[in-house]
Design an enzyme around this catalytic site. Structure first.
Site, PDB file in Angstrom:
ATOM      1  N   ILE A  87       0.773  -1.298  -0.017  1.00  0.00           N
ATOM      2  CA  ILE A  87       0.097  -0.011   0.030  1.00  0.00           C
ATOM      3  C   ILE A  87       0.916   1.428   0.042  1.00  0.00           C
ATOM      4  CG2 ILE A  87      -1.999  -1.419   1.188  1.00  0.00           C
ATOM      5  CD1 ILE A  87      -0.951   0.390   3.635  1.00  0.00           C
ATOM      6  N   ARG A  88       2.109   1.048  -0.245  1.00  0.00           N
ATOM      7  CA  ARG A  88       2.990   2.317  -0.088  1.00  0.00           C
ATOM      8  C   ARG A  88       2.538   3.454  -1.295  1.00  0.00           C
ATOM      9  NH1 ARG A  88       8.724  -0.819   0.977  1.00  0.00           N
ATOM     10  NH2 ARG A  88       8.342  -0.746   3.323  1.00  0.00           N
ATOM     11  N   GLY A  89       2.220   2.653  -2.597  1.00  0.00           N
ATOM     12  CA  GLY A  89       1.817   3.344  -3.768  1.00  0.00           C
ATOM     13  C   GLY A  89       0.694   4.117  -3.481  1.00  0.00           C
TER      14      GLY A  89
END
Length: 444
Positions: A369-371
């Protein structure tokens, strides 16, 4: 006598250790220079005897004038102490950020991180001579001043416990008043050959030898707290050191366990790194740790190139005059960043755009979920920069390619894949946001 403070009583006690040190140094030189062992022993004994005899005579006659050797050593030092250092009087000037021509993605990514450091920094890849380092160094002139505790090695914030070093925390807990002042936001460059001890910190050897106590000596991560850590040519650094820097940037603190020392201090900084594609690539695991990714190329527009060259020549001719000339533009940028930081907590992302970001990340196959987080934070920062409290689709169009381009899985069969990252992300965003309008040209 003047160098000793004008006191003959103090002089009688102070000159003895100085002369002892001089004689000891002379004896060592003789021992190294003369290979004959018997002659070495004779010279050493003679030096000790002369030193002892001279020390006794100086102790019995404290009002005697200083020896000629001591005068020759002390007098120049006394004179030099009154001569101001030329380096201390010279103010360094960085090329103004407001006059950097072109490279809009690079400038935008730096400003977004200045507004919200939680975005996760930026990695800039591109040709040599495209202004990567100049642009990063010039950030210090547009970032607002920060309030720090005077004399603190960690740039501690007097009003935020999480941004305070251990010494400041102890003083505030004890009820002591701390003195503060305002400084420019620090921009610390990490040298290519730096060791882990230099970066993270290590035991203070001087303190250990003098007092016998183990004391932590802060490294570059401490100096970069509340500022920018600039890593040039990051793809040439050792992976272990890159991991340390990225871990500290993500966690916001640095923890050191070595040589019997356990130390922890805040290390919240904006990580900005550069690299050249011909010198190798970073591992995908490391790429994913950066919030934004920018590819820069040589400017081909002749008008922009001419303006850039003229500005640079004028700056090199008289840096101070050029900086004063564009100070109005620089101040406008500083005020814009300051206002954006104040607006940022109230910025909202409409639910429909949250779903768009999630769908785009899913279609592009990004891991984790970093993006998604980088897209949301960057879009909010872009809206705050323009003085708005709600994210629009135009904000997403600006930032989503910067936040997702380096997270795409590379196609090994496509030799020009790197040049298509941005367009692939933009097309995916448009398909998700408005599939009907995107398909109309194809149907026609």
């Amino acid at each position: 006598e003047d160098a000793m403070g004008g006191s003959s009583t103090m002089m009688g006690h102070s000159r003895v250790p100085l002369l002892l040190a001089a004689c000891a140094a002379a004896a060592i030189i003789f021992l190294v220079a003369v290979p004959d062992a018997n002659l070495n022993n004779h010279l050493l004994q003679s030096s000790i005897a002369a030193c002892h005899s001279r020390s006794l005579s100086m102790a019995r006659a404290p009002h005697t004038r200083s020896p000629r050797l001591l005068n020759s050593v002390m007098s120049p030092r006394r004179r030099r102490s009154h001569v101001p250092s030329a380096a201390s009087e010279i103010e360094s000037f960085e090329f103004p950020f407001a006059r950097i021509v072109g490279q809009e993605d690079m400038k935008l990514s730096l400003l977004l991180n200045a507004v919200d450091p939680k975005i996760g920094g930026v990695l800039i890849f591109g040709d040599r001579g495209t202004g990567k380092s100049v642009c990063i160094q010039s950030m210090k002139s547009v970032l607002p001043l920060i309030e720090v505790v005077k004399g603190d090695a960690y740039n501690s914030d007097p009003n935020d416990y999480n941004l305070q070093g251990p010494e400041v925390r102890a003083k505030i807990a004890a009820g002591e008043k701390v003195e503060t002042h305002f400084i420019k936001t620090p921009v610390v460059q990490l040298p290519l050959g730096a060791t882990e001890d230099k970066v993270c910190g290590t035991i203070n050897m001087e303190e250990a030898l003098l007092s016998g106590e183990k004391k932590f000596e802060p490294g570059l991560l401490a100096k970069a707290n509340r500022g920018i850590l600039f890593v040039d040519e990051m793809n040439l650094m050792e992976d272990s050191l890159v991991d340390v820097v990225l871990d500290s940037a993500a966690g916001g603190y640095n923890k050191v366990e070595r040589e019997g020392i356990s130390a922890e201090h805040p290390a919240r900084y904006i990580l900005i790194a550069t690299g050249h594609p011909d010198e190798g690539e970073l591992r995908p695991q490391l790429l994913d740790r950066f919030g934004l990714f920018v590819t820069v190329a040589t400017i081909q527009n002749s008008t922009l190139c001419t303006q850039m060259i003229l500005d640079r020549l004028e700056f090199d001719d008289d840096p101070e005059a050029f900086c004063n000339k564009v100070e109005g533009e620089q101040k406008a940028l500083r005020d814009q960043i300051d206002r954006a930081r104040q607006i940022l907590p109230s910025v909202t992302v409409p639910e429909k755009f949250q779903l768009v970001v999630a769908e785009v990340c899913g279609r592009l196959g990004t891991e984790g979920i970093r993006g998604d987080l980088a897209c949301m934070r960057a879009a909010s920062a872009a809206a705050a920069l323009e003085g708005r409290t709600e994210v629009t689709f135009e904000d997403l169009e600006k930032v989503v390619p910067l936040a997702l381009g380096h997270r795409l899985k590379k196609d090994p069969t496509d030799p020009v894949f790197d040049t298509k990252r941005k367009s692939l992300v933009k097309n995916a965003l448009r398909r998700v946001a408005d599939p009907e309008s995107f398909m109309k040209p194809e149907l026609a």
